[in-house]
Motif scaffolding. Structure first.
Motif, PDB file in Angstrom:
ATOM      1  N   ALA A 120       0.860  -1.125   0.294  1.00 38.71           N
ATOM      2  CA  ALA A 120       0.056   0.619  -0.108  1.00 38.71           C
ATOM      3  C   ALA A 120       1.091   1.531   0.197  1.00 38.71           C
ATOM      4  CB  ALA A 120      -0.842   0.100   1.445  1.00 38.71           C
ATOM      5  N   ALA A 121       0.099   1.836  -0.343  1.00 32.39           N
ATOM      6  CA  ALA A 121       0.722   3.502  -1.229  1.00 32.39           C
ATOM      7  C   ALA A 121      -0.184   4.492  -0.478  1.00 32.39           C
ATOM      8  CB  ALA A 121       2.101   3.881  -1.784  1.00 32.39           C
ATOM      9  N   ALA A 122       0.436   6.108  -0.616  1.00 32.15           N
ATOM     10  CA  ALA A 122      -0.335   6.999   0.265  1.00 32.15           C
ATOM     11  C   ALA A 122       0.275   7.900  -0.088  1.00 32.15           C
ATOM     12  CB  ALA A 122      -0.613   7.052   0.859  1.00 32.15           C
ATOM     13  N   ALA A 123      -0.756   9.417  -1.207  1.00 29.76           N
ATOM     14  CA  ALA A 123       0.057  10.007  -1.757  1.00 29.76           C
ATOM     15  C   ALA A 123      -0.319  11.630  -1.394  1.00 29.76           C
ATOM     16  CB  ALA A 123       0.399  10.173  -3.682  1.00 29.76           C
ATOM     17  N   PHE A 124       0.163  12.433  -0.620  1.00 27.52           N
ATOM     18  CA  PHE A 124       0.018  13.574   0.293  1.00 27.52           C
ATOM     19  C   PHE A 124       0.555  14.717  -0.302  1.00 27.52           C
ATOM     20  CE2 PHE A 124       0.090   9.866   2.810  1.00 27.52           C
ATOM     21  CZ  PHE A 124      -1.044  10.098   3.552  1.00 27.52           C
ATOM     22  N   PRO A 125      -0.617  15.226  -1.534  1.00 21.53           N
ATOM     23  CA  PRO A 125       0.350  17.177  -1.753  1.00 21.53           C
ATOM     24  C   PRO A 125       0.230  17.188  -1.076  1.00 21.53           C
ATOM     25  CG  PRO A 125      -2.342  16.549  -2.413  1.00 21.53           C
ATOM     26  CD  PRO A 125      -1.462  15.146  -1.432  1.00 21.53           C
ATOM     27  N   LEU A 126       0.823  18.260  -1.157  1.00 16.14           N
ATOM     28  CA  LEU A 126       2.232  19.387  -0.584  1.00 16.14           C
ATOM     29  C   LEU A 126       0.897  20.752  -0.004  1.00 16.14           C
ATOM     30  CD1 LEU A 126       4.592  20.580   0.733  1.00 16.14           C
ATOM     31  CD2 LEU A 126       5.692  21.303  -1.069  1.00 16.14           C
ATOM     32  N   ASP A 127       0.174  21.285  -1.447  1.00 17.62           N
ATOM     33  CA  ASP A 127      -0.856  21.931  -1.378  1.00 17.62           C
ATOM     34  C   ASP A 127      -2.097  21.447  -0.474  1.00 17.62           C
ATOM     35  OD1 ASP A 127      -2.049  20.207  -3.196  1.00 17.62           O
ATOM     36  OD2 ASP A 127      -1.681  21.709  -4.927  1.00 17.62           O
ATOM     37  N   SER A 128      -1.666  20.513   0.173  1.00 15.94           N
ATOM     38  CA  SER A 128      -3.070  20.294   1.372  1.00 15.94           C
ATOM     39  C   SER A 128      -4.378  18.907   0.246  1.00 15.94           C
ATOM     40  CB  SER A 128      -3.421  21.352   1.615  1.00 15.94           C
ATOM     41  OG  SER A 128      -2.322  21.903   2.602  1.00 15.94           O
ATOM     42  N   GLY A 129      -4.058  18.824  -0.586  1.00 16.01           N
ATOM     43  CA  GLY A 129      -4.775  18.422  -1.658  1.00 16.01           C
ATOM     44  C   GLY A 129      -5.263  16.738  -0.800  1.00 16.01           C
TER      45      GLY A 129
END
Length: 241
Positions: A120-129
């Protein structure tokens, strides 16, 4: 460069983080690519530093700066054998091109009749999207000369140009016909795109060091909603010295 429990590798190399044969959300650099005749993985220009933490554990730092270092991908990974039963790893990374922090992990457990694994992997945008999540699980097993594998992959936000959709299934069978001949088949189904492909490959050593391969494949796609079929066949000749 090697020294004690430390190793440094610079240049084009295959960076394989995950456990999956085809689907590997935890592989942040070069997830494997499917064709009806083979599964392949591209090399990545990178610096890889590996340090042994024990006989069954390691830590890694990887930098793949691409043309612009600010648009590169950088990762830390720790892997080891946990509780004497499962091969596990955890990963943290920064993707400069997408502007996202990524966290992920994988685990593989060997059972008496098969090996099962999940990622599993999760990507968290720096712009808080909104965060994007991906996961996969599968198994592989052998019964004498027959080897079987199957995998499922989920992508919460697949890009239009991505090779896999929101839901994808993969299966493969390989049969050793003798010490010198084998037969293998595989298939990929992109469920939400109603697209599939499959192939059959046979290989035999006809003389010492001479291997003849025969193959056939078919693919069905729906570009712009129009059903398209493609079929191909071929042969290969390998000379081994």
């Amino acid at each position: 460069l090697r020294g004690g429990g430390f190793k440094a590798t610079l240049g084009r190399q295959v960076l394989n983080f995950g456990k999956g044969r085809l689907f590997s959300p935890a592989d942040l650099f070069a997830e494997a690519e499917y064709s009806p005749l083979a599964v392949s993985r591209r090399g990545t220009d990178a610096l890889r530093l590996t340090a042994e933490l024990g006989p069954l554990a390691l830590a890694e730092a990887i930098a793949a700066p691409a043309g612009d270092p600010a648009s590169g991908r950088y990762a830390l990974r720790a892997a080891g054998f946990v509780a004497g039963a499962a091969d596990c790893s955890v990963i943290g990374a920064w993707d400069g091109a997408e502007g996202t922090w990524i966290a992920g992990g994988d685990a593989k457990l060997d059972l008496p009749f098969a090996a099962v694994y999940g990622e599993a992997a999760a990507a968290f945008p720096l712009d808080s999207g909104d965060a994007a999540y991906r996961a996969a699980f599968g198994f592989d097993a052998s019964y004498g000369d027959l080897v079987a594998a199957a995998e499922y992959r989920y992508d919460g936000a697949p890009a239009a140009e991505a090779p896999y959709g929101a839901h994808s299934l993969y299966a493969a069978l390989s049969l050793g016909l003798s010490e010198y001949a084998s037969l293998s088949a595989s298939g990929l189904w992109l469920v939400d795109r109603d697209t599939w492909s499959g192939g059959l490959v046979g290989k035999a050593e006809i003389e010492q060091g001479v291997v003849l391969g025969l193959s056939a494949a078919a693919t069905r796609t729906l570009p712009a909603g129009i059903e398209t079929w493609r079929a191909e066949a071929g042969f290969s000749l390998e000379l081994r010295f």
